[in-house]
Scaffold this motif. Structure first.
Motif, short mmCIF file in Angstrom:
data_model
loop_
_atom_site.label_atom_id
_atom_site.label_comp_id
_atom_site.label_asym_id
_atom_site.label_seq_id
_atom_site.Cartn_x
_atom_site.Cartn_y
_atom_site.Cartn_z
N SER A 50 0.84 -1.31 -0.15
CA SER A 50 0.14 -0.03 -0.09
C SER A 50 0.88 1.22 -0.07
O SER A 50 0.63 2.28 -0.38
CB SER A 50 -0.86 -0.09 1.28
N VAL A 55 -6.12 -4.69 7.44
CA VAL A 55 -6.89 -3.76 6.94
C VAL A 55 -6.53 -2.18 7.23
O VAL A 55 -6.15 -1.58 6.43
CB VAL A 55 -8.43 -3.94 7.13
N PHE A 56 -6.26 -2.09 8.37
CA PHE A 56 -6.01 -0.87 9.07
C PHE A 56 -4.45 -0.49 8.70
O PHE A 56 -3.97 0.70 8.46
CB PHE A 56 -6.18 -0.47 10.33
N LEU A 98 -4.32 0.64 5.16
CA LEU A 98 -4.77 1.86 5.06
C LEU A 98 -3.72 3.04 5.45
O LEU A 98 -3.70 4.00 4.72
CB LEU A 98 -6.46 2.41 5.85
N SER A 99 -3.08 2.87 6.52
CA SER A 99 -2.10 3.72 7.14
C SER A 99 -1.04 3.72 6.07
O SER A 99 -0.33 4.79 5.80
CB SER A 99 -1.78 2.96 8.42
N PHE A 151 -0.99 3.31 2.89
CA PHE A 151 -1.54 4.02 1.73
C PHE A 151 -1.25 5.58 1.84
O PHE A 151 -0.73 6.25 1.35
CB PHE A 151 -2.80 3.84 1.29
N PRO A 173 -5.34 5.97 10.63
CA PRO A 173 -6.20 4.79 10.79
C PRO A 173 -5.65 3.88 11.85
O PRO A 173 -6.34 3.27 12.73
CB PRO A 173 -5.88 4.13 9.46
#
Length: 252
Positions: A86, A138-139, A142-143, A145, A156
């Motif tokens: 990510s 998942v988190f 996000l972090s 990215f 996140p």
């Protein structure tokens, strides 16, 4: 580069404050530096994001020694695996937008800064037990990215970890370690893309000693203000910067 030479001390003050704040709270370095330095136009956003990654590594190297036993390792392994791809996606997107849609970059940055500012005041509801590995992945993604896009990996993961029934010292040190992973991967990827230029190295060289000193001061002498008071102060500052970035992007 002449602009940078004209205002080095302003960047240094921002970096020192951000390093101190992250040490006493476990987060905030990326949001403060990107919000202030990006918002004031001290340097291009792509350069500031790369400097944030290097400064975060400095902060972690000073803050973590002797505290690794407070890290919640099962979550670190899962989150780190999601962070790597990510981050690369975020860096490539920033490079593309910076070259073709600079106004969109400012709007996105403003939204991320506002999101991070609001997150400083929110108190996530505590879960009854530690979340499963999939949620950390998942988190972490996000972090990663956001870390790749703007060097701001915090929001996140901060939200997710502060919902877990873990000791505060465990949460703080786990977050700092994951930010180090994010920053390290981003830095290596930027180097592999041939983007580690003199501007980034110069800004980092200026900031390096002050971030280290501010981190040490944060470990030795936490502020007399309560954690809530510090959060409110930074919340107001970041919220104003985020709104100004949005206005600048939407009303060019």
């Amino acid at each position: 580069m002449s602009m940078l030479l004209d205002i080095p001390w302003l960047f240094l003050l921002i970096a020192a404050f951000a390093g101190y704040f992250q040490t006493v709270t476990g987060f905030g370095l990326g949001m403060i530096v990107m919000g202030l330095a990006g918002g004031l136009g001290i340097a291009p956003i792509t350069s500031v994001a790369a400097v944030i990654s290097l400064m975060t590594l400095v902060n972690c190297m000073v803050a973590l020694p002797g505290r690794l036993h407070h890290v919640y390792w099962p979550s670190v392994r899962v989150a780190a695996l999601a962070i790597v791809p990510s981050i690369m996606t975020g860096v490539l997107l920033l490079n593309y937008l910076s070259a073709s849609a600079s106004l969109i970059v400012r709007v996105l940055l403003g939204m991320v800064i506002i999101y991070g500012a609001v997150g400083l005041l929110l108190k996530p509801g505590m879960q009854a037990e530690v979340a499963g590995k999939a949620s950390f992945a998942v988190f972490g993604g996000l972090s990663g990215f956001l870390g790749g896009l703007f060097g701001i990996a915090g929001p996140p993961l901060i939200y997710h970890y502060y919902r877990q029934p873990l000791e505060p010292i465990c949460i703080r040190n786990t977050l700092i370690l994951l930010f180090a992973v994010t920053s390290g991967v981003r830095t290596l990827f930027v180097i592999s893309q041939g983007q580690m230029n003199a501007e980034i190295l110069l800004l980092t060289a200026w900031a390096f000693p002050l971030v280290a000193i501010a981190t040490w001061l944060g470990r030795r002498w936490p502020p007399p203000l309560s954690a809530n008071a510090m959060r409110r102060l930074v919340f107001v500052l970041l919220l104003l910067i985020g709104v100004l970035l949005l206005i600048a992007g939407l009303l060019p």
